[in-house]
Design a protein around this motif. Structure first.
Motif, PDB file in Angstrom:
ATOM      1  N   VAL A  31       0.826  -1.206   0.000  1.00  0.00           N
ATOM      2  CA  VAL A  31       0.000   0.000   0.000  1.00  0.00           C
ATOM      3  C   VAL A  31       0.861   1.256   0.000  1.00  0.00           C
ATOM      4  O   VAL A  31       0.561   2.224  -0.687  1.00  0.00           O
ATOM      5  N   LYS A  32       1.944   1.239   0.789  1.00  0.00           N
ATOM      6  CA  LYS A  32       2.797   2.420   0.840  1.00  0.00           C
ATOM      7  C   LYS A  32       4.229   2.026   1.164  1.00  0.00           C
ATOM      8  O   LYS A  32       4.502   0.938   1.664  1.00  0.00           O
ATOM      9  N   VAL A  33       5.117   2.980   0.892  1.00  0.00           N
ATOM     10  CA  VAL A  33       6.547   2.826   1.174  1.00  0.00           C
ATOM     11  C   VAL A  33       6.925   3.938   2.139  1.00  0.00           C
ATOM     12  O   VAL A  33       6.475   5.079   1.990  1.00  0.00           O
ATOM     13  N   LYS A  34       7.758   3.600   3.123  1.00  0.00           N
ATOM     14  CA  LYS A  34       8.228   4.589   4.099  1.00  0.00           C
ATOM     15  C   LYS A  34       9.747   4.644   4.052  1.00  0.00           C
ATOM     16  O   LYS A  34      10.405   3.649   3.735  1.00  0.00           O
ATOM     17  N   LEU A  35      10.286   5.798   4.392  1.00  0.00           N
ATOM     18  CA  LEU A  35      11.735   5.944   4.488  1.00  0.00           C
ATOM     19  C   LEU A  35      12.071   7.020   5.508  1.00  0.00           C
ATOM     20  O   LEU A  35      11.216   7.804   5.906  1.00  0.00           O
TER      21      LEU A  35
END
Length: 82
Positions: A31-35
């Motif tokens: 659903v999403k990518v985090k960094l």
């Protein structure tokens, strides 16, 4: 994403990040990518924002390098809305 200093400014980081995001988008379950990005890394933050990432939080004294603490931005990009 890291690009050696002598190769910066040539669009390599943007191409690398875009390729990774294209590969990730092939998986409909993501659903999403985090960094995380150190606040002082302005060029990296601009790159992430250019590719659709948004800053959602500032983490105080979250990263330690050579005994010094740095704030980091938590950033996210939605890949697939569910």
């Amino acid at each position: 994403v890291y690009v050696n200093a002598k190769y910066r400014g040539q669009g390599i980081g943007e191409r690398l990040l875009s390729h990774v995001l294209d590969e990730i988008s092939q998986n409909p379950d993501i659903v999403k990518v985090k960094l995380l990005a150190v606040v002082q890394q302005e060029a990296a933050i601009k790159l992430y924002q250019k590719t659709g990432f948004s800053i959602i939080a500032r983490l105080k004294k979250d990263f330690r390098l050579d005994g010094q603490l740095y704030d980091e931005f938590l950033m996210e990009k939605f890949i697939h809305e569910k």
